[in-house]
Design a protein around this motif. Structure first.
Motif, PDB file in Angstrom:
ATOM      1  N   ILE A  49      20.988  46.681  65.969  1.00 31.77           N
ATOM      2  CA  ILE A  49      22.075  46.505  65.178  1.00 31.77           C
ATOM      3  C   ILE A  49      22.362  45.172  65.117  1.00 31.77           C
ATOM      4  CG2 ILE A  49      24.555  46.973  65.250  1.00 31.77           C
ATOM      5  CD1 ILE A  49      23.816  49.754  66.621  1.00 31.77           C
ATOM      6  N   ILE A  50      22.587  44.819  63.585  1.00 31.05           N
ATOM      7  CA  ILE A  50      23.018  43.700  63.405  1.00 31.05           C
ATOM      8  C   ILE A  50      24.095  43.593  62.252  1.00 31.05           C
ATOM      9  CG2 ILE A  50      20.965  42.162  63.476  1.00 31.05           C
ATOM     10  CD1 ILE A  50      20.407  42.397  60.498  1.00 31.05           C
ATOM     11  N   ASP A  51      24.822  42.381  62.125  1.00 35.02           N
ATOM     12  CA  ASP A  51      25.819  42.178  61.290  1.00 35.02           C
ATOM     13  C   ASP A  51      25.519  41.293  59.970  1.00 35.02           C
ATOM     14  OD1 ASP A  51      25.878  39.734  61.736  1.00 35.02           O
ATOM     15  OD2 ASP A  51      27.959  39.686  63.125  1.00 35.02           O
ATOM     16  N   ARG A  52      26.195  41.020  58.968  1.00 40.05           N
ATOM     17  CA  ARG A  52      25.713  40.355  57.855  1.00 40.05           C
ATOM     18  C   ARG A  52      25.125  39.071  58.033  1.00 40.05           C
ATOM     19  NH1 ARG A  52      28.801  41.628  52.281  1.00 40.05           N
ATOM     20  NH2 ARG A  52      29.385  43.784  52.801  1.00 40.05           N
ATOM     21  N   GLU A  53      25.410  38.566  59.304  1.00 38.52           N
ATOM     22  CA  GLU A  53      24.933  37.323  59.526  1.00 38.52           C
ATOM     23  C   GLU A  53      23.429  37.351  60.371  1.00 38.52           C
ATOM     24  OE1 GLU A  53      26.178  35.251  57.660  1.00 38.52           O
ATOM     25  OE2 GLU A  53      28.010  36.473  57.235  1.00 38.52           O
ATOM     26  N   VAL A  74      16.256  38.170  53.169  1.00 41.73           N
ATOM     27  CA  VAL A  74      17.556  38.026  53.005  1.00 41.73           C
ATOM     28  C   VAL A  74      18.215  37.781  54.393  1.00 41.73           C
ATOM     29  CG1 VAL A  74      19.809  39.337  53.068  1.00 41.73           C
ATOM     30  CG2 VAL A  74      17.805  39.559  50.991  1.00 41.73           C
ATOM     31  N   PHE A  75      17.656  38.557  55.504  1.00 45.84           N
ATOM     32  CA  PHE A  75      18.254  38.346  56.753  1.00 45.84           C
ATOM     33  C   PHE A  75      17.601  37.329  57.474  1.00 45.84           C
ATOM     34  CE2 PHE A  75      19.909  42.522  55.305  1.00 45.84           C
ATOM     35  CZ  PHE A  75      21.190  42.150  55.423  1.00 45.84           C
ATOM     36  N   GLY A  76      16.408  37.052  57.300  1.00 47.12           N
ATOM     37  CA  GLY A  76      15.853  35.874  57.913  1.00 47.12           C
ATOM     38  C   GLY A  76      16.476  34.746  57.498  1.00 47.12           C
ATOM     39  N   ARG A  77      16.877  34.480  56.455  1.00 48.22           N
ATOM     40  CA  ARG A  77      17.634  33.206  55.827  1.00 48.22           C
ATOM     41  C   ARG A  77      18.889  33.154  56.343  1.00 48.22           C
ATOM     42  NH1 ARG A  77      18.162  31.975  49.915  1.00 48.22           N
ATOM     43  NH2 ARG A  77      18.679  30.296  50.643  1.00 48.22           N
ATOM     44  N   ARG A  78      19.539  34.393  56.452  1.00 50.14           N
ATOM     45  CA  ARG A  78      20.975  34.413  57.018  1.00 50.14           C
ATOM     46  C   ARG A  78      20.809  34.402  58.631  1.00 50.14           C
ATOM     47  NH1 ARG A  78      25.381  36.514  54.920  1.00 50.14           N
ATOM     48  NH2 ARG A  78      25.147  36.348  52.543  1.00 50.14           N
ATOM     49  N   ALA A  79      19.755  34.667  59.276  1.00 55.48           N
ATOM     50  CA  ALA A  79      19.749  34.328  60.820  1.00 55.48           C
ATOM     51  C   ALA A  79      19.642  32.966  61.174  1.00 55.48           C
ATOM     52  CB  ALA A  79      18.549  35.260  61.230  1.00 55.48           C
ATOM     53  N   GLY A  80      18.637  32.415  60.222  1.00 56.17           N
ATOM     54  CA  GLY A  80      18.354  30.764  60.435  1.00 56.17           C
ATOM     55  C   GLY A  80      19.999  30.143  60.299  1.00 56.17           C
ATOM     56  N   GLN A  81      20.510  30.179  59.165  1.00 59.39           N
ATOM     57  CA  GLN A  81      21.709  29.623  59.101  1.00 59.39           C
ATOM     58  C   GLN A  81      22.695  29.908  59.976  1.00 59.39           C
ATOM     59  OE1 GLN A  81      22.489  31.370  55.110  1.00 59.39           O
ATOM     60  NE2 GLN A  81      20.937  30.047  54.128  1.00 59.39           N
ATOM     61  N   ALA A  82      22.797  31.044  60.415  1.00 59.24           N
ATOM     62  CA  ALA A  82      23.919  31.554  61.377  1.00 59.24           C
ATOM     63  C   ALA A  82      23.630  30.680  62.680  1.00 59.24           C
ATOM     64  CB  ALA A  82      24.149  33.057  61.413  1.00 59.24           C
ATOM     65  N   ALA A  83      22.260  31.059  63.242  1.00 55.02           N
ATOM     66  CA  ALA A  83      21.723  30.304  64.429  1.00 55.02           C
ATOM     67  C   ALA A  83      21.878  28.910  64.408  1.00 55.02           C
ATOM     68  CB  ALA A  83      20.543  30.777  64.725  1.00 55.02           C
ATOM     69  N   ALA A  84      21.640  28.360  63.490  1.00 50.94           N
ATOM     70  CA  ALA A  84      21.816  26.745  63.299  1.00 50.94           C
ATOM     71  C   ALA A  84      23.288  26.317  63.580  1.00 50.94           C
ATOM     72  CB  ALA A  84      21.316  26.335  61.967  1.00 50.94           C
ATOM     73  N   LYS A  85      24.152  27.093  62.960  1.00 51.45           N
ATOM     74  CA  LYS A  85      25.513  27.120  62.905  1.00 51.45           C
ATOM     75  C   LYS A  85      26.136  27.118  64.380  1.00 51.45           C
ATOM     76  CE  LYS A  85      29.913  28.462  60.478  1.00 51.45           C
ATOM     77  NZ  LYS A  85      30.312  29.657  59.863  1.00 51.45           N
ATOM     78  N   ARG A  86      25.770  28.289  65.039  1.00 45.29           N
ATOM     79  CA  ARG A  86      26.222  28.533  66.459  1.00 45.29           C
ATOM     80  C   ARG A  86      25.690  27.492  67.484  1.00 45.29           C
ATOM     81  NH1 ARG A  86      24.941  30.868  71.455  1.00 45.29           N
ATOM     82  NH2 ARG A  86      26.556  32.094  72.102  1.00 45.29           N
ATOM     83  N   ALA A  87      24.179  26.831  66.970  1.00 40.99           N
ATOM     84  CA  ALA A  87      24.020  25.923  67.792  1.00 40.99           C
ATOM     85  C   ALA A  87      24.626  24.488  67.613  1.00 40.99           C
ATOM     86  CB  ALA A  87      22.519  25.527  67.347  1.00 40.99           C
ATOM     87  N   HIS A  88      25.139  24.091  66.455  1.00 44.27           N
ATOM     88  CA  HIS A  88      25.840  22.806  66.323  1.00 44.27           C
ATOM     89  C   HIS A  88      27.344  22.889  67.114  1.00 44.27           C
ATOM     90  CE1 HIS A  88      23.087  21.296  63.492  1.00 44.27           C
ATOM     91  NE2 HIS A  88      23.497  22.092  62.566  1.00 44.27           N
ATOM     92  N   GLY A  89      27.953  24.111  67.149  1.00 46.51           N
ATOM     93  CA  GLY A  89      29.281  24.353  67.592  1.00 46.51           C
ATOM     94  C   GLY A  89      29.175  24.469  69.110  1.00 46.51           C
ATOM     95  N   PHE A  90      27.901  24.409  69.808  1.00 44.08           N
ATOM     96  CA  PHE A  90      27.694  24.674  71.135  1.00 44.08           C
ATOM     97  C   PHE A  90      28.381  23.762  72.074  1.00 44.08           C
ATOM     98  CE2 PHE A  90      25.177  26.475  74.528  1.00 44.08           C
ATOM     99  CZ  PHE A  90      25.182  27.891  74.441  1.00 44.08           C
ATOM    100  N   GLY A  91      29.228  24.363  73.103  1.00 41.12           N
ATOM    101  CA  GLY A  91      29.851  23.498  74.026  1.00 41.12           C
ATOM    102  C   GLY A  91      28.635  23.209  74.982  1.00 41.12           C
ATOM    103  N   ARG A  92      28.842  21.645  75.555  1.00 41.87           N
ATOM    104  CA  ARG A  92      27.995  21.304  76.480  1.00 41.87           C
ATOM    105  C   ARG A  92      28.387  21.824  77.766  1.00 41.87           C
ATOM    106  NH1 ARG A  92      23.813  18.848  74.300  1.00 41.87           N
ATOM    107  NH2 ARG A  92      24.091  18.152  72.202  1.00 41.87           N
ATOM    108  N   GLY A  93      27.912  20.896  78.928  1.00 43.81           N
ATOM    109  CA  GLY A  93      28.495  21.442  80.128  1.00 43.81           C
ATOM    110  C   GLY A  93      27.329  22.183  81.103  1.00 43.81           C
TER     111      GLY A  93
END
Lengths: 562, 208
Positions: A448-452, A486-505
């Motif tokens: 199950i996935i969402d739009r991202e 469609v969802f390959g591109r969306r996954a790539g974009q969303a995954a990169a976005k999440r990685a950028h906002g990732f807290g260190r630690g």
């Protein structure tokens, strides 16, 4: 099972004929209930452990979803660790599209694939890709056809997203260097698909997937993406909050494990055709063994529709070494009839695939098929197993000579792969019809996935055939090549976005979730004998092969599955 | 019955003597005889280029290259699998070519060896798809990219032509470059552009 009319006799009675009347019979839902393999309830069980406990699932798929892991902590001691922003598992169309977009967004990307980059079902797709570009067509019509084909049981927001992204996806593909069939003015040519209200399938000969895959593969090779080939993922990694944090990747080259710690993981491993559900032949790639479903399920991702699969109506039924090989729906879209042994049409050839497949199974089950056994009257090995798998020797004619009669030259011009396939079968499809029978083609359900393209587990994205919900109970031709981009591109974009906002630690990254899953299996008294993911079909004898480059009849030691 | 599909055929694959029914492909024959094979197996339908084999038939000195999934076994055949070679050595990005006027110059920067073709026809004779590979390289070198690409419609990127080339040309990548620049610079369908424009202006929303 009634055996049908012997091949030679049926062929003698076959006459190429430009026009034949449409059959008047319409069996509706009853046809599916009686003859479609999905409707055989005894083929399903209820899952007992995991996020989908209580849901129906195909028996063979349930065995691997509820199988035991190939590894435990001891296997990983001393394994090297690698860090990345985004890990993409799978090197087909969805995986490449995801990796390209994530890389473009600035993420460090590793793409790990079981065999070589591009080894996938994408490369084998023939018919085309849907996008509403004609003036008398709209995304709304595309959406409604998709909903109708799906029997209404789909995730409507995913379908809406897909049809709205479609034209932009075609532009993106052209900018990657993919060619499409054009008319004299340079406009995209379109053809109809079964179950569509307008001509909407864009295509390149009957090599649409090959053209797409070789272009995407070249784009990935010419990027910063690190490609690991012959590297199947065998398990996901998780952190202490149960989020996905990477994967354990094995190497078929040096038989070692590598722990890939990733801020986002994208599973794009495709489908399950090589599990040969219900003993069907398959049109799928050698690597289509449902690995991604197993990985995601053990990590806690919810799946859906695990009891419904697509059987493509026109798989080659004869000769045996090519059984299951796909002949594109484009051939029927161009007007080829389906004929039983008596030379009669028995279904509107452009009904959705599930109806057409069920109708072919019915013809064969009721003795109106063509029997391509040894011609000596030897009985069917699989006699009595109805409906579904015959012994792979019964089928109906795909009346290719009829389209050649109406449009001389069309087969050579538009269907070169069919012509090539004919050579391999020893027939000329312009003069003699190939014998076909439904072939296991597509997994309608999945994660199950969402739009991202986010799964229900944070940090885990899924794209392509491994996902469920986009196509409901039945996918239309041309919607899977669309879905993966469609969802390959969306996954790539969303995954990169999440990685950028990732807290260190510091985060503790483990395979703890495996221990929990194993405990659940034991509490439910499930056998731990079956290991998964399968990685390869049983007949490749992967688990006894300790030398992948050579031939060894008796392997001394198993590699992973010791 | 002479054409009985179950009749056993004896042959040698990677130095192992095996027998299997005559209706089997090389890969199926291996599996039938109990030998594992994972590497070099792909789509099993002749479009991925993974299962490249060298073949010598009984009573012949000629060695040919074929795809193992499509090749039916024959009595006395000697078959060797070729391990898939390394990825392409040249590197380019389409977006670095500023306009279609520059394509030819860029091509010779990316593929400097292409114009060194000796016309030995090695590439053409190895192609399991019967493509006129050498002609494609020649056309691309002359800047006739659309024509060059058109010859390679059936190319499955098996890389055999690259292996055969004494000048280290990668003809399949030359051809793919030709195909890609053709799409990148010259495919501008008005029906697609109209649709994108209409949607950019906010038209054609989907009501769920």
């Amino acid at each position: 099972m009634a055996k049908g009319i012997p091949y030679n006799i049926a062929l003698k009675h076959y006459r190429a004929q430009a026009e034949r009347p449409m059959p008047q019979t319409d069996f509706g839902e009853e046809l599916l209930r009686q003859y479609h393999p999905d409707y055989l309830r005894e083929r399903c069980v209820d899952l007992t452990v995991g996020p989908n406990a209580g849901d129906p699932c195909h028996r063979q798929l349930a065995e691997v979803l509820q199988g035991d892991a190939r590894i435990d902590e001891a296997d990983l001691a001393g394994s090297p660790e690698v860090e990345t922003d985004v890990l993409v598992i799978g090197g087909g169309g969805a995986g490449c599209a995801a990796a390209l977009e994530a890389s473009l967004a600035g993420a460090k990307v590793i793409l790990a694939t079981k065999l070589r980059l591009g080894d996938s079902n994408t490369v084998m797709a023939e018919g085309g890709i849907q996008a509403s570009v004609e003036k008398d067509d709209t995304p709304q019509q595309h959406y409604e056809d998709t909903v109708k084909g799906a029997h209404g049981e789909l995730d409507r927001s995913l379908a809406a997203q897909m049809v709205m992204d479609a034209p932009e996806v075609i532009r993106w593909l052209i900018q990657q260097g993919m060619q499409f069939e054009l008319d004299q003015y340079g406009d995209l040519m379109t053809r109809r698909a079964g179950g569509t209200s307008a001509p909407r399938v864009l295509y390149f000969r009957d090599y649409t997937g090959l053209e797409m895959m070789r272009v995407l593969r070249e784009a990935v090779f010419n990027s910063n993406i690190e490609v690991w080939d012959y590297s199947p993922a065998v398990e996901l990694l998780s952190d202490e909050s149960g989020h996905c944090a990477g994967a354990v990747v094995s190497s078929l080259k040096d038989y070692k494990y590598i722990l890939v710690k990733a801020r986002s993981v994208i599973i794009a491993t495709g489908g399950i055709g090589r599990m040969h559900l219900n003993d069907f032949p398959t049109s799928n790639h050698f690597g289509a063994t449902g690995d991604g479903l197993v990985l995601a399920y053990r990590a806690g991702a919810r799946l859906r529709d695990l009891d419904i699969f697509q059987y493509h109506p026109s798989g080659l039924a004869y000769p045996p070494h090519l059984a299951g090989t796909l002949i594109t729906e484009g051939v029927r879209s161009a007007g080829a009839y389906l004929l039983n042994a008596a030379g009669e049409r028995f279904i509107d050839e452009l009904k959705p695939r599930d109806y057409v497949a069920a109708a072919i199974i019915r013809e064969c089950a009721e003795g109106r098929g063509v029997y391509a056994g040894d011609g000596q009257g030897r009985p069917s090995v699989a006699g009595g197993r109805t409906p579904g798998a015959t012994d792979g020797k019964c089928g109906v004619w795909l009346d290719t000579p009829s389209i050649e009669l109406r449009q001389p030259g069309i087969i050579e011009k538009r269907f070169p792969k069919l012509l090539h396939l004919g050579t391999k079968c020893g027939i000329d499809p312009r003069k003699q019809p190939p014998l076909i029978y439904p072939t296991l083609h597509y997994q309608n359900g999945g994660a199950i996935i969402d739009r991202e393209a986010a799964s229900t587990v944070p940090g885990l994205f899924c794209a392509g055939e491994v996902c469920g919900g986009v196509h409901g109970r039945n996918r239309l031709m041309g919607n899977s090549l669309l879905d993966i981009i469609v969802f390959g591109r969306r996954a790539g974009q969303a995954a990169a976005k999440r990685a950028h906002g990732f807290g260190r630690g510091p985060k503790k990254i483990t395979i703890e979730h495996l221990r929990n899953f194993r405990r659940e299996l034991m509490l439910a008294n499930m056998p731990l004998a079956r290991k998964s993911p399968l990685l390869f079909p049983a007949y490749a004898k992967f688990d006894v092969d300790s030398d992948y480059d050579g031939l060894r009849k008796t392997a001394a030691a198993g590699f992973i599955n010791d | 019955m002479s054409n009985d599909p179950e009749k056993l055929i004896s042959l040698r694959i990677n130095g192992k003597d095996i027998s299997a029914p005559r209706s089997h492909s090389v890969i199926q024959a291996l599996w039938y005889a109990g030998y594992p094979r994972v590497k070099g197996v792909g789509c099993l339908q002749g479009v991925c280029g993974s299962c490249r084999v060298l073949v010598r038939r009984a009573g012949s000195n000629k060695v040919t290259t074929e795809l193992g999934c499509e090749l039916l076994i024959e009595e006395g055949m000697d078959v060797h699998f070729l391990i898939y070679p390394t990825p392409p050595h040249q590197s380019y990005r389409l977006e670095e070519i500023r306009s279609s006027w520059e394509v030819q110059a860029k091509f010779h920067e990316i593929f400097p060896e292409a114009e060194h073709c000796r016309h030995c026809a090695g590439c053409t004779s190895t192609c399991p798809k019967g493509i006129d590979v050498e002609r494609g390289v020649e056309l691309a070198s002359k800047g006739r990219f659309s024509e060059a690409g058109e010859l390679f419609v059936e190319c499955v990127m098996c890389n055999l032509c690259q292996t055969a080339c004494p000048e280290m040309i990668a003809p399949n990548h030359v051809a793919l470059f030709s195909r890609r620049v053709t799409a990148y610079f010259h495919i501008r369908p008005s029906n697609l552009i109209n649709r994108l424009e209409l949607m950019r202006k906010g038209g054609l929303k989907v009501i769920e």
